[in-house]
Design a protein around this motif. Structure first.
Motif, PDB file in Angstrom:
ATOM      1  N   LYS A   7     -30.216-140.482 -38.905  1.00  0.00           N
ATOM      2  CA  LYS A   7     -31.505-140.636 -39.604  1.00  0.00           C
ATOM      3  C   LYS A   7     -31.875-139.414 -40.442  1.00  0.00           C
ATOM      4  CE  LYS A   7     -32.332-144.545 -37.381  1.00  0.00           C
ATOM      5  NZ  LYS A   7     -31.163-145.357 -37.466  1.00  0.00           N
ATOM      6  N   ILE A   8     -30.850-138.704 -40.946  1.00  0.00           N
ATOM      7  CA  ILE A   8     -31.057-137.539 -41.810  1.00  0.00           C
ATOM      8  C   ILE A   8     -31.073-137.994 -43.269  1.00  0.00           C
ATOM      9  CG2 ILE A   8     -30.044-135.329 -42.553  1.00  0.00           C
ATOM     10  CD1 ILE A   8     -28.889-135.105 -39.663  1.00  0.00           C
ATOM     11  N   VAL A   9     -30.287-139.021 -43.549  1.00  0.00           N
ATOM     12  CA  VAL A   9     -30.152-139.572 -44.901  1.00  0.00           C
ATOM     13  C   VAL A   9     -30.411-141.071 -44.825  1.00  0.00           C
ATOM     14  CG1 VAL A   9     -28.389-140.122 -46.632  1.00  0.00           C
ATOM     15  CG2 VAL A   9     -28.565-137.811 -45.759  1.00  0.00           C
ATOM     16  N   SER A  10     -31.053-141.597 -45.859  1.00  0.00           N
ATOM     17  CA  SER A  10     -31.225-143.052 -45.928  1.00  0.00           C
ATOM     18  C   SER A  10     -30.383-143.587 -47.089  1.00  0.00           C
ATOM     19  CB  SER A  10     -32.692-143.429 -46.115  1.00  0.00           C
ATOM     20  OG  SER A  10     -33.175-142.960 -47.348  1.00  0.00           O
ATOM     21  N   ARG A  11     -30.002-144.838 -46.954  1.00  0.00           N
ATOM     22  CA  ARG A  11     -29.137-145.488 -47.945  1.00  0.00           C
ATOM     23  C   ARG A  11     -29.821-146.746 -48.440  1.00  0.00           C
ATOM     24  NH1 ARG A  11     -24.729-149.507 -47.428  1.00  0.00           N
ATOM     25  NH2 ARG A  11     -23.088-148.914 -48.879  1.00  0.00           N
ATOM     26  N   ARG A  12     -29.746-146.940 -49.744  1.00  0.00           N
ATOM     27  CA  ARG A  12     -30.228-148.203 -50.298  1.00  0.00           C
ATOM     28  C   ARG A  12     -29.163-148.730 -51.250  1.00  0.00           C
ATOM     29  NH1 ARG A  12     -32.150-148.733 -55.477  1.00  0.00           N
ATOM     30  NH2 ARG A  12     -32.257-146.708 -56.506  1.00  0.00           N
ATOM     31  N   GLU A  13     -29.094-150.045 -51.326  1.00  0.00           N
ATOM     32  CA  GLU A  13     -28.120-150.678 -52.217  1.00  0.00           C
ATOM     33  C   GLU A  13     -28.828-151.356 -53.364  1.00  0.00           C
ATOM     34  OE1 GLU A  13     -25.545-153.339 -50.137  1.00  0.00           O
ATOM     35  OE2 GLU A  13     -24.468-151.707 -49.166  1.00  0.00           O
ATOM     36  N   GLU A  14     -28.180-151.291 -54.513  1.00  0.00           N
ATOM     37  CA  GLU A  14     -28.704-151.945 -55.714  1.00  0.00           C
ATOM     38  C   GLU A  14     -27.587-152.801 -56.289  1.00  0.00           C
ATOM     39  OE1 GLU A  14     -29.811-149.956 -59.728  1.00  0.00           O
ATOM     40  OE2 GLU A  14     -31.492-149.660 -58.356  1.00  0.00           O
ATOM     41  N   ARG A  15     -27.893-154.070 -56.435  1.00  0.00           N
ATOM     42  CA  ARG A  15     -26.885-155.002 -56.952  1.00  0.00           C
ATOM     43  C   ARG A  15     -27.246-155.380 -58.386  1.00  0.00           C
ATOM     44  NH1 ARG A  15     -23.134-158.248 -54.413  1.00  0.00           N
ATOM     45  NH2 ARG A  15     -23.962-157.730 -52.368  1.00  0.00           N
ATOM     46  N   GLN A  16     -26.264-155.256 -59.266  1.00  0.00           N
ATOM     47  CA  GLN A  16     -26.441-155.693 -60.651  1.00  0.00           C
ATOM     48  C   GLN A  16     -25.476-156.840 -60.890  1.00  0.00           C
ATOM     49  OE1 GLN A  16     -25.701-152.185 -62.960  1.00  0.00           O
ATOM     50  NE2 GLN A  16     -27.752-151.387 -62.635  1.00  0.00           N
ATOM     51  N   ASP A  17     -26.031-157.971 -61.201  1.00  0.00           N
ATOM     52  CA  ASP A  17     -25.233-159.185 -61.399  1.00  0.00           C
ATOM     53  C   ASP A  17     -24.414-159.491 -60.155  1.00  0.00           C
ATOM     54  OD1 ASP A  17     -26.228-159.206 -64.042  1.00  0.00           O
ATOM     55  OD2 ASP A  17     -24.598-157.904 -64.706  1.00  0.00           O
ATOM     56  N   ARG A  18     -23.124-159.771 -60.341  1.00  0.00           N
ATOM     57  CA  ARG A  18     -22.260-160.094 -59.203  1.00  0.00           C
ATOM     58  C   ARG A  18     -21.345-158.940 -58.826  1.00  0.00           C
ATOM     59  NH1 ARG A  18     -20.695-166.264 -59.006  1.00  0.00           N
ATOM     60  NH2 ARG A  18     -22.700-167.136 -59.603  1.00  0.00           N
ATOM     61  N   ARG A  19     -21.607-157.806 -59.431  1.00  0.00           N
ATOM     62  CA  ARG A  19     -20.771-156.644 -59.143  1.00  0.00           C
ATOM     63  C   ARG A  19     -21.012-156.134 -57.730  1.00  0.00           C
ATOM     64  NH1 ARG A  19     -22.435-153.118 -64.159  1.00  0.00           N
ATOM     65  NH2 ARG A  19     -23.192-154.936 -65.238  1.00  0.00           N
ATOM     66  N   ILE A  20     -20.121-155.259 -57.304  1.00  0.00           N
ATOM     67  CA  ILE A  20     -20.269-154.623 -55.991  1.00  0.00           C
ATOM     68  C   ILE A  20     -21.557-153.806 -56.007  1.00  0.00           C
ATOM     69  CG2 ILE A  20     -19.254-152.912 -54.417  1.00  0.00           C
ATOM     70  CD1 ILE A  20     -16.507-153.723 -55.577  1.00  0.00           C
ATOM     71  N   PRO A  21     -22.364-153.907 -54.951  1.00  0.00           N
ATOM     72  CA  PRO A  21     -23.615-153.154 -54.952  1.00  0.00           C
ATOM     73  C   PRO A  21     -23.366-151.645 -54.963  1.00  0.00           C
ATOM     74  CG  PRO A  21     -23.271-154.220 -52.835  1.00  0.00           C
ATOM     75  CD  PRO A  21     -22.171-154.672 -53.737  1.00  0.00           C
ATOM     76  N   ARG A  22     -24.224-150.923 -55.674  1.00  0.00           N
ATOM     77  CA  ARG A  22     -24.142-149.460 -55.717  1.00  0.00           C
ATOM     78  C   ARG A  22     -24.991-148.899 -54.596  1.00  0.00           C
ATOM     79  NH1 ARG A  22     -24.550-146.119 -60.997  1.00  0.00           N
ATOM     80  NH2 ARG A  22     -24.352-144.681 -59.283  1.00  0.00           N
ATOM     81  N   ALA A  23     -24.458-147.892 -53.909  1.00  0.00           N
ATOM     82  CA  ALA A  23     -25.181-147.254 -52.813  1.00  0.00           C
ATOM     83  C   ALA A  23     -25.839-145.975 -53.316  1.00  0.00           C
ATOM     84  CB  ALA A  23     -24.222-146.927 -51.677  1.00  0.00           C
ATOM     85  N   TYR A  24     -27.103-145.803 -52.951  1.00  0.00           N
ATOM     86  CA  TYR A  24     -27.863-144.609 -53.300  1.00  0.00           C
ATOM     87  C   TYR A  24     -28.349-143.946 -52.019  1.00  0.00           C
ATOM     88  CZ  TYR A  24     -27.907-146.333 -58.071  1.00  0.00           C
ATOM     89  OH  TYR A  24     -27.525-146.775 -59.316  1.00  0.00           O
TER      90      TYR A  24
END
Length: 105
Positions: free
Chosen positions: A57-74
């Motif tokens: 729980k030091i870092v959080s991750r969120r995913e962003e999906r654009q179209d049908r591409r593999i989601p990007r992790a931030y």
């Protein structure tokens, strides 16, 4: 110290971990590829470190999906991660002051 404290200290002492945390502290949020380009480490090692940081729980991750591409992790620091980075900055400051005082002797 509890077992959890020892695990976090062990994680923080690993190579590249503080580099990653300081980057996230400076930039706020970075994508996986951006972190990889800035730290220049093996992608598998980076993935393992980020998973460990997320697990603690030091870092959080969120995913962003654009179209049908593999989601990007931030990734970004959690409030707990920010506390850890601030504590490390204080320790770094104490260490540098100690070093400069010793040089003056």
């Amino acid at each position: 110290k509890t077992e959890g404290d020892r695990m976090i200290l062990k994680l923080l002492s690993k190579k590249y971990v503080m580099d990653i945390l300081y980057l996230l502290d400076n930039y706020g949020e970075l994508g996986y590829t951006e972190i990889w380009k800035l730290v220049l480490i093996d992608k598998g090692l980076l993935s393992r470190i980020l998973k460990e940081l997320e697990g603690e729980k030091i870092v959080s991750r969120r995913e962003e999906r654009q179209d049908r591409r593999i989601p990007r992790a931030y990734y970004s620091l959690t409030p707990y991660g920010k506390e850890i980075v601030n504590a490390c900055k204080i320790l770094d400051d104490i260490e540098s002051r100690k070093s400069s005082l010793l040089m003056e002797l």
